[in-house]
Motif scaffolding. Structure first.
Motif, short mmCIF file in Angstrom:
data_model
loop_
_atom_site.label_atom_id
_atom_site.label_comp_id
_atom_site.label_asym_id
_atom_site.label_seq_id
_atom_site.Cartn_x
_atom_site.Cartn_y
_atom_site.Cartn_z
N LYS A 52 -6.10 45.88 23.41
CA LYS A 52 -6.09 46.84 24.51
C LYS A 52 -6.96 46.34 25.67
O LYS A 52 -6.60 46.49 26.84
CB LYS A 52 -6.58 48.20 24.03
N LEU A 53 -8.09 45.73 25.35
CA LEU A 53 -8.96 45.18 26.40
C LEU A 53 -8.23 44.14 27.24
O LEU A 53 -8.38 44.12 28.46
CB LEU A 53 -10.20 44.53 25.78
N THR A 54 -7.48 43.27 26.59
CA THR A 54 -6.77 42.25 27.34
C THR A 54 -5.75 42.88 28.30
O THR A 54 -5.57 42.40 29.42
CB THR A 54 -6.05 41.25 26.41
N GLU A 55 -5.11 43.95 27.86
CA GLU A 55 -4.16 44.66 28.72
C GLU A 55 -4.88 45.26 29.92
O GLU A 55 -4.41 45.15 31.06
CB GLU A 55 -3.46 45.76 27.92
N CYS A 56 -6.02 45.90 29.65
CA CYS A 56 -6.77 46.54 30.73
C CYS A 56 -7.31 45.49 31.70
O CYS A 56 -7.34 45.72 32.92
CB CYS A 56 -7.92 47.36 30.15
N GLY A 107 -6.66 44.78 35.95
CA GLY A 107 -7.79 44.89 36.86
C GLY A 107 -8.65 46.11 36.63
O GLY A 107 -9.38 46.55 37.53
N MET A 108 -8.63 46.63 35.40
CA MET A 108 -9.37 47.85 35.10
C MET A 108 -10.81 47.57 34.69
O MET A 108 -11.63 48.49 34.59
CB MET A 108 -8.66 48.64 34.00
N LEU A 109 -11.15 46.30 34.41
CA LEU A 109 -12.49 45.94 33.96
C LEU A 109 -13.19 45.08 35.00
O LEU A 109 -12.56 44.27 35.68
CB LEU A 109 -12.42 45.16 32.64
N ALA A 110 -14.49 45.25 35.12
CA ALA A 110 -15.29 44.40 35.98
C ALA A 110 -15.79 43.21 35.17
O ALA A 110 -16.19 43.37 34.02
CB ALA A 110 -16.47 45.19 36.56
N GLY A 111 -15.75 42.04 35.75
CA GLY A 111 -16.22 40.87 35.01
C GLY A 111 -15.16 40.38 34.04
O GLY A 111 -14.04 40.88 34.00
N ASN A 112 -15.52 39.38 33.24
CA ASN A 112 -14.57 38.79 32.31
C ASN A 112 -14.90 39.21 30.88
O ASN A 112 -15.94 39.82 30.62
CB ASN A 112 -14.57 37.26 32.42
N ILE A 113 -14.00 38.88 29.96
CA ILE A 113 -14.22 39.21 28.55
C ILE A 113 -13.88 37.99 27.70
O ILE A 113 -13.05 37.17 28.06
CB ILE A 113 -13.36 40.42 28.09
N HIS A 114 -14.54 37.90 26.56
CA HIS A 114 -14.30 36.85 25.58
C HIS A 114 -13.91 37.55 24.27
O HIS A 114 -14.73 38.28 23.69
CB HIS A 114 -15.55 36.00 25.35
N HIS A 155 -10.99 30.53 25.69
CA HIS A 155 -12.43 30.82 25.66
C HIS A 155 -12.73 32.15 26.34
O HIS A 155 -13.50 32.96 25.84
CB HIS A 155 -13.20 29.70 26.36
N TYR A 156 -12.11 32.38 27.48
CA TYR A 156 -12.23 33.65 28.20
C TYR A 156 -10.82 34.15 28.48
O TYR A 156 -9.84 33.40 28.38
CB TYR A 156 -13.00 33.46 29.52
N GLU A 157 -10.69 35.41 28.81
CA GLU A 157 -9.38 35.97 29.08
C GLU A 157 -8.83 35.38 30.39
O GLU A 157 -9.45 35.48 31.44
CB GLU A 157 -9.45 37.49 29.18
N GLY A 158 -7.68 34.74 30.28
CA GLY A 158 -7.10 34.04 31.42
C GLY A 158 -7.17 32.54 31.27
O GLY A 158 -6.50 31.79 32.01
N ASP A 159 -7.96 32.07 30.31
CA ASP A 159 -8.06 30.63 30.03
C ASP A 159 -6.75 30.17 29.37
O ASP A 159 -6.39 30.65 28.31
CB ASP A 159 -9.25 30.40 29.09
#
Length: 330
Positions: free
Chosen positions: A27-31, A35-42, A246-250
């Motif tokens: 769900k985080l990757t979808e959000c 553009g619903m999250l600030a910053g990146n996620i791993h 490594h990060y979302e979008g990598d």
């Protein structure tokens, strides 16, 4: 999978937690993509067995030090998905009132000393926690999660040397997913396994299949009991694989697609489901758990989106110590 006997309740709880982590991060990757999250996620998608197996070997009073890829660690240790989601959305209802974000979730009441954006930084923090337990003469154990590349940092060696010399109650758990960002660990390390470094400190070291939740549980349980009895630290290495970059979008073009496809066949959740079915559990029962996790994550997302952002007046809250806190520090 292990031939040891475990209660049905424990096995189902492990399955539920691995699904909870997978659904949460999916769900985080979808959000994130919306553009619903600030910053990146791993994300730790593909590594859920290491987080759940290790955390289930701990008791509530024990502590963990996490990493930049720490959502799974925190959830496995008891963090609620609604407050986790709110934190990642930067909302005031999150664990750190929206100020920590993805890489800095913490809750001392759950034994979560904090995720950390600095590679390997949780290792000395866990060592300090273990020293505190020894000085206070309590029997808590602290577990430090870290990645394979963190084992090449000086803090890894310094911390474990100190813990070994002072017999501190710490378990150092390496989630060896084969890569430090884009660097293949085998190109920068002269051993096949990280756990063999335990020999340098004359402490136990064990390498296990990190996609087998029961293998992780048994290895960590042994290390925790060893530490709690006053014998000192251990290193447990979990061989695993992160299914995303490594990060979302990598795009992860540095990895072979063939190798990734082979690891998909070793998915820890699929493997554990198959194991549970061979033990005689009903597919409908497992499906019901998955449906419940879907509903929980949808509710968590709704909670996060509807929660307010911190007020501007809180900008220095939890940044500077209060007068009472400063007097205690002195």
């Amino acid at each position: 999978m292990s031939k040891k006997e475990y209660s049905k309740e424990m096995l189902l709880h492990m399955y539920e937690d691995m699904l909870r982590i997978r659904k949460f991060e999916t769900k985080l990757t979808e959000c994130f993509m919306k553009g619903m999250l600030a910053g990146n996620i791993h994300t730790c998608i593909g590594q859920e067995a290491a987080a759940v197996g290790a955390s289930k070997a701990l008791e509530k009073r024990d502590f963990i030090a996490s990493t930049h890829r720490g959502h799974g660690h925190c959830i496995a240790k008891g963090a609620k998905t609604d407050k986790m989601m709110a934190e990642l959305f930067g909302k005031v209802t999150g664990y750190c009132r929206g100020k920590g974000g993805s890489m800095h979730v913490a809750d001392i009441s759950l034994g979560i000393l904090g995720a950390n954006g600095i590679v390997g930084a949780g290792i000395p923090i866990a060592t300090g926690s273990g020293l505190t337990s020894k000085i206070r003469n309590t029997d808590e154990v602290t577990l430090a999660f870290f990645g394979d590349s963190a084992s090449n940092h000086g803090t890894f060696h310094e911390s474990i040397n100190m813990a070994a010399a002072w017999k501190l109650p710490v378990v150092y758990l390496c989630e060896n997913n084969g890569y430090g960002v884009s660097v293949d660990i085998n190109t920068v390390t002269n051993t096949d396994n990280i756990a063999v470094r335990a020999k340098a400190y004359d402490i136990p070291g064990k390498t296990v299949d990190g996609n087998d939740v029961l293998a992780v549980y048994e290895a960590v349980k042994e290390a925790v009991e060893y530490a709690r009895e006053g014998n000192g630290p251990s290193i447990v290495e979990c061989k695993t694989y992160r299914m995303r970059g490594h990060y979302e979008g990598d795009p992860a073009e540095y990895r072979s697609k063939e190798v990734t496809e082979e690891w998909k066949k070793k998915d820890p959740i699929d493997r554990f489901r198959t194991h549970l079915l061979t033990l005689g559990m009903e597919a409908e029962e497992l499906d019901a758990i998955e449906e419940a996790m879907d509903k929980e994550i949808e509710a968590a997302t709704e909670f996060a989106t509807e929660s307010p952002y911190p007020d501007a007046s809180e900008v220095t809250l939890d940044v500077y110590a209060s007068d009472n806190e400063r007097s205690v520090i002195r």
